[in-house]
Motif scaffolding. Structure first.
Motif, PDB file in Angstrom:
ATOM      1  N   MET A   1     -10.858  46.218 136.385  1.00 29.27           N
ATOM      2  CA  MET A   1     -11.467  45.160 135.574  1.00 29.27           C
ATOM      3  C   MET A   1     -10.664  44.928 134.298  1.00 29.27           C
ATOM      4  O   MET A   1     -10.434  43.781 133.889  1.00 29.27           O
ATOM      5  N   ALA A   2     -10.228  46.023 133.669  1.00 34.99           N
ATOM      6  CA  ALA A   2      -9.452  45.923 132.427  1.00 34.99           C
ATOM      7  C   ALA A   2      -8.143  45.179 132.661  1.00 34.99           C
ATOM      8  O   ALA A   2      -7.745  44.313 131.860  1.00 34.99           O
ATOM      9  N   MET A   3      -7.471  45.478 133.771  1.00 31.43           N
ATOM     10  CA  MET A   3      -6.183  44.832 134.073  1.00 31.43           C
ATOM     11  C   MET A   3      -6.349  43.346 134.388  1.00 31.43           C
ATOM     12  O   MET A   3      -5.518  42.526 133.988  1.00 31.43           O
ATOM     13  N   LYS A   4      -7.439  43.011 135.069  1.00 30.22           N
ATOM     14  CA  LYS A   4      -7.713  41.592 135.357  1.00 30.22           C
ATOM     15  C   LYS A   4      -7.960  40.817 134.067  1.00 30.22           C
ATOM     16  O   LYS A   4      -7.466  39.699 133.893  1.00 30.22           O
ATOM     17  N   GLU A   5      -8.710  41.421 133.158  1.00 34.54           N
ATOM     18  CA  GLU A   5      -8.989  40.761 131.882  1.00 34.54           C
ATOM     19  C   GLU A   5      -7.710  40.638 131.049  1.00 34.54           C
ATOM     20  O   GLU A   5      -7.487  39.623 130.381  1.00 34.54           O
ATOM     21  N   ALA A   6      -6.868  41.679 131.078  1.00 29.68           N
ATOM     22  CA  ALA A   6      -5.596  41.626 130.341  1.00 29.68           C
ATOM     23  C   ALA A   6      -4.717  40.485 130.856  1.00 29.68           C
ATOM     24  O   ALA A   6      -4.086  39.761 130.075  1.00 29.68           O
ATOM     25  N   GLU A   7      -4.715  40.325 132.157  1.00 28.57           N
ATOM     26  CA  GLU A   7      -3.932  39.245 132.767  1.00 28.57           C
ATOM     27  C   GLU A   7      -4.473  37.886 132.337  1.00 28.57           C
ATOM     28  O   GLU A   7      -3.712  36.966 132.008  1.00 28.57           O
ATOM     29  N   LYS A   8      -5.789  37.786 132.314  1.00 33.11           N
ATOM     30  CA  LYS A   8      -6.443  36.542 131.904  1.00 33.11           C
ATOM     31  C   LYS A   8      -6.128  36.201 130.443  1.00 33.11           C
ATOM     32  O   LYS A   8      -5.911  35.046 130.088  1.00 33.11           O
TER      33      LYS A   8
ATOM     34  N   VAL B   1      -1.141  45.538 128.417  1.00 29.89           N
ATOM     35  CA  VAL B   1      -1.712  46.845 128.090  1.00 29.89           C
ATOM     36  C   VAL B   1      -1.359  47.797 129.229  1.00 29.89           C
ATOM     37  O   VAL B   1      -1.488  47.446 130.399  1.00 29.89           O
ATOM     38  N   ARG B   2      -0.908  48.981 128.879  1.00 26.80           N
ATOM     39  CA  ARG B   2      -0.615  49.985 129.900  1.00 26.80           C
ATOM     40  C   ARG B   2      -1.899  50.775 130.189  1.00 26.80           C
ATOM     41  O   ARG B   2      -2.426  51.472 129.307  1.00 26.80           O
ATOM     42  N   TYR B   3      -2.409  50.644 131.401  1.00 29.08           N
ATOM     43  CA  TYR B   3      -3.624  51.368 131.787  1.00 29.08           C
ATOM     44  C   TYR B   3      -3.262  52.547 132.682  1.00 29.08           C
ATOM     45  O   TYR B   3      -2.486  52.407 133.627  1.00 29.08           O
ATOM     46  N   VAL B   4      -3.843  53.707 132.354  1.00 32.96           N
ATOM     47  CA  VAL B   4      -3.520  54.958 133.046  1.00 32.96           C
ATOM     48  C   VAL B   4      -4.802  55.551 133.628  1.00 32.96           C
ATOM     49  O   VAL B   4      -5.787  55.757 132.910  1.00 32.96           O
TER      50      VAL B   4
ATOM     51  N   ALA C   1      -9.292  47.670 124.086  1.00 31.83           N
ATOM     52  CA  ALA C   1      -7.839  47.717 124.278  1.00 31.83           C
ATOM     53  C   ALA C   1      -7.233  46.327 124.394  1.00 31.83           C
ATOM     54  O   ALA C   1      -6.212  46.010 123.759  1.00 31.83           O
ATOM     55  N   ASN C   2      -7.851  45.475 125.200  1.00 30.27           N
ATOM     56  CA  ASN C   2      -7.288  44.137 125.414  1.00 30.27           C
ATOM     57  C   ASN C   2      -7.327  43.300 124.146  1.00 30.27           C
ATOM     58  O   ASN C   2      -6.382  42.560 123.853  1.00 30.27           O
ATOM     59  N   ARG C   3      -8.411  43.423 123.386  1.00 27.64           N
ATOM     60  CA  ARG C   3      -8.492  42.631 122.148  1.00 27.64           C
ATOM     61  C   ARG C   3      -7.516  43.139 121.096  1.00 27.64           C
ATOM     62  O   ARG C   3      -6.956  42.342 120.339  1.00 27.64           O
ATOM     63  N   LEU C   4      -7.329  44.448 121.037  1.00 30.58           N
ATOM     64  CA  LEU C   4      -6.342  44.974 120.085  1.00 30.58           C
ATOM     65  C   LEU C   4      -4.941  44.503 120.453  1.00 30.58           C
ATOM     66  O   LEU C   4      -4.121  44.209 119.578  1.00 30.58           O
ATOM     67  N   ALA C   5      -4.678  44.398 121.750  1.00 30.33           N
ATOM     68  CA  ALA C   5      -3.375  43.890 122.198  1.00 30.33           C
ATOM     69  C   ALA C   5      -3.187  42.436 121.791  1.00 30.33           C
ATOM     70  O   ALA C   5      -2.056  42.003 121.507  1.00 30.33           O
ATOM     71  N   LEU C   6      -4.271  41.683 121.746  1.00 35.73           N
ATOM     72  CA  LEU C   6      -4.193  40.288 121.310  1.00 35.73           C
ATOM     73  C   LEU C   6      -3.669  40.172 119.882  1.00 35.73           C
ATOM     74  O   LEU C   6      -3.082  39.156 119.508  1.00 35.73           O
ATOM     75  N   TYR C   7      -3.898  41.229 119.067  1.00 42.40           N
ATOM     76  CA  TYR C   7      -3.439  41.220 117.679  1.00 42.40           C
ATOM     77  C   TYR C   7      -2.029  41.795 117.544  1.00 42.40           C
ATOM     78  O   TYR C   7      -1.575  42.075 116.438  1.00 42.40           O
ATOM     79  N   GLY C   8      -1.354  41.997 118.668  1.00 42.34           N
ATOM     80  CA  GLY C   8       0.046  42.391 118.621  1.00 42.34           C
ATOM     81  C   GLY C   8       0.312  43.881 118.692  1.00 42.34           C
ATOM     82  O   GLY C   8       1.455  44.320 118.516  1.00 42.34           O
ATOM     83  N   HIS C   9      -0.731  44.686 118.948  1.00 43.34           N
ATOM     84  CA  HIS C   9      -0.536  46.129 119.018  1.00 43.34           C
ATOM     85  C   HIS C   9      -0.109  46.553 120.426  1.00 43.34           C
ATOM     86  O   HIS C   9      -0.461  45.900 121.419  1.00 43.34           O
ATOM     87  N   GLU C  10       0.649  47.633 120.490  1.00 47.01           N
ATOM     88  CA  GLU C  10       1.049  48.214 121.775  1.00 47.01           C
ATOM     89  C   GLU C  10      -0.035  49.215 122.172  1.00 47.01           C
ATOM     90  O   GLU C  10      -0.208  50.244 121.506  1.00 47.01           O
ATOM     91  N   VAL C  11      -0.756  48.927 123.241  1.00 45.89           N
ATOM     92  CA  VAL C  11      -1.955  49.700 123.574  1.00 45.89           C
ATOM     93  C   VAL C  11      -1.817  50.385 124.930  1.00 45.89           C
ATOM     94  O   VAL C  11      -1.349  49.784 125.896  1.00 45.89           O
ATOM     95  N   VAL C  12      -2.238  51.645 124.960  1.00 46.89           N
ATOM     96  CA  VAL C  12      -2.366  52.404 126.202  1.00 46.89           C
ATOM     97  C   VAL C  12      -3.843  52.761 126.366  1.00 46.89           C
ATOM     98  O   VAL C  12      -4.456  53.302 125.448  1.00 46.89           O
ATOM     99  N   GLY C  13      -4.404  52.436 127.525  1.00 46.11           N
ATOM    100  CA  GLY C  13      -5.794  52.766 127.812  1.00 46.11           C
ATOM    101  C   GLY C  13      -5.872  53.789 128.925  1.00 46.11           C
ATOM    102  O   GLY C  13      -5.226  53.627 129.958  1.00 46.11           O
ATOM    103  N   VAL C  14      -6.654  54.848 128.701  1.00 54.08           N
ATOM    104  CA  VAL C  14      -6.807  55.905 129.708  1.00 54.08           C
ATOM    105  C   VAL C  14      -8.271  56.001 130.115  1.00 54.08           C
ATOM    106  O   VAL C  14      -9.158  56.043 129.250  1.00 54.08           O
ATOM    107  N   ASP C  15      -8.511  56.042 131.422  1.00 51.66           N
ATOM    108  CA  ASP C  15      -9.876  56.215 131.911  1.00 51.66           C
ATOM    109  C   ASP C  15      -9.838  56.864 133.292  1.00 51.66           C
ATOM    110  O   ASP C  15      -8.833  56.780 134.006  1.00 51.66           O
TER     111      ASP C  15
END
Length: 250
Positions: free
Chosen positions: A83-90, A95-98, A61-75
Motif C-alpha cells: 500500500m505504501a509503495m502504491k501511494e508513493a507512486e501516486k 521512498v525505499r521500503y524494506v 514516510a510518503n509525505r516527508l518525501a514530498l518535502y524533499g527528504h530521503e526516507v527509508v520505511g521499515v515494516d
C-alpha cells in the motif's frame, strides 16, 4: 498478569481490519498535523535522511518525501508496504521500503532522523524493546534525532476503561483491557466481529513512565531534549493523551 497471555500483534495489525476500524482516526488531515509536528520539532528545513520505523502503509514516510527528504520505511507487514509503495507512486515520490522486523534492522550511523509514530513501539518483551532502541541509536549519525511517539501511561491509568467498543456499519471491535502496573503493561483481549465472523486479536503494549523511558534512552547515548503531550507541541502532563519524546545521539 496471572496465567498465560498469548499475544498476536500480527493479527492486530492485519491491514483490512486495522484500517477499517481506524479509518476515522487516520485521516489525511490528521496525518498532515502529525507530519507538520515532525517537521517543526525536528527542524527539518533542509533535506534529511529519515528512517520511519514500523512505517505501516507509509502515511508519514510518503509525505516527508514530498518535502524533499530521503526516507527509508521499515515494516514487517508485506500488505502495508505494498500500500505504501502504491501511494508513493501516486504521489511521485521515491521512498525505499524494506520488509523487515524492526528488531533485526542493522543500519549504522546512516540517518539524521529516526521516527517511531502512533504507538508503533512497545509490543515485545522488554529485552526486545531494548534491542529496538539499541538499533535506533546505532542507526543514527552523531547529533541525529529520534522522535518516539507513545500513548501516555499516566493518561491511560487516570482514565482507565476496562473495555472499549468501536462500532462501524454493524461491525464491532471490542477491547477488553487489563493493566498490570507491576509489569508496566496494558493487556488487550481484542475481539473483532465483522461480517458475522469473530476474530480474536490479543496483544499487550508496554507503558513507560517518562522517567523510565528517559533513563533507557540516555543509557543508550540518546539524550532526551523534550517531552510533548501532543502534536500541537503542548507540554507533557497527566492530561496528555500522547507522550512524544525527542532525543539526540551524543
Amino acid at each position: 498478569m496471572e496465567g498465560r497471555f498469548e499475544s498476536n500483534w500480527e493479527a492486530v495489525f492485519e491491514p483490512e481490519d486495522y484500517l477499517y476500524f481506524y479509518e476515522d482516526m487516520l485521516t489525511d488531515e490528521q496525518t498532515q498535523i502529525e507530519v507538520d509536528f515532525i517537521r517543526r520539532e525536528l527542524d527539518l528545513k533542509d533535506p534529511k535522511k529519515i528512517l520511519d520505523m514500523a512505517c505501516g502503509y507509509g502515511r508519514h514516510a510518503n509525505r516527508l518525501a514530498l518535502y524533499g527528504h530521503e526516507v527509508v520505511g521499515v515494516d514487517i507487514s508485506e500488505k502495508f508496504l505494498e500500500m505504501a509503495m502504491k501511494e508513493a507512486e501516486k504521489l511521485n515520490v521515491n521512498v525505499r521500503y524494506v520488509l523487515k522486523d524492526i528488531r533485526e534492522i542493522d543500519f549504522e550511523e546512516e540517518f539524521d532522523v529516526v521516527i517511531s509514530m502512533f504507538t508503533s513501539f512497545g509490543y515485545y518483551e522488554d529485552e526486545d524493546n531494548l534491542k529496538i532502541l539499541k538499533n535506533v541509536a546505532k542507526a543514527l549519525k552523531r547529533g541525529g534525532k529520534f522522535l518516539l511517539d507513545l500513548s501516555n501511561r499516566d493518561f491511560i491509568l487516570r482514565n482507565f476503561l476496562p473495555y472499549v467498543v468501536i462500532e462501524r456499519e454493524g461491525n464491532y471491535m471490542i477491547d477488553f483491557n487489563i493493566v498490570d502496573i507491576t509489569e508496566g503493561r496494558i493487556y488487550n483481549k481484542r475481539v473483532v466481529i465483522r461480517d458475522g465472523v469473530k476474530k480474536e486479536k490479543p496483544f499487550f503494549i508496554r507503558l513507560y513512565a517518562p522517567t523510565e523511558i528517559k533513563f533507557i534512552l540516555e543509557s543508550l547515548g540518546l539524550k532526551v531534549i523534550k517531552f510533548f503531550g501532543g502534536y500541537d507541541s503542548s507540554p507533557l502532563s497527566i492530561y496528555s493523551r500522547r507522550m512524544i519524546i525527542i532525543s539526540e545521539k551524543v
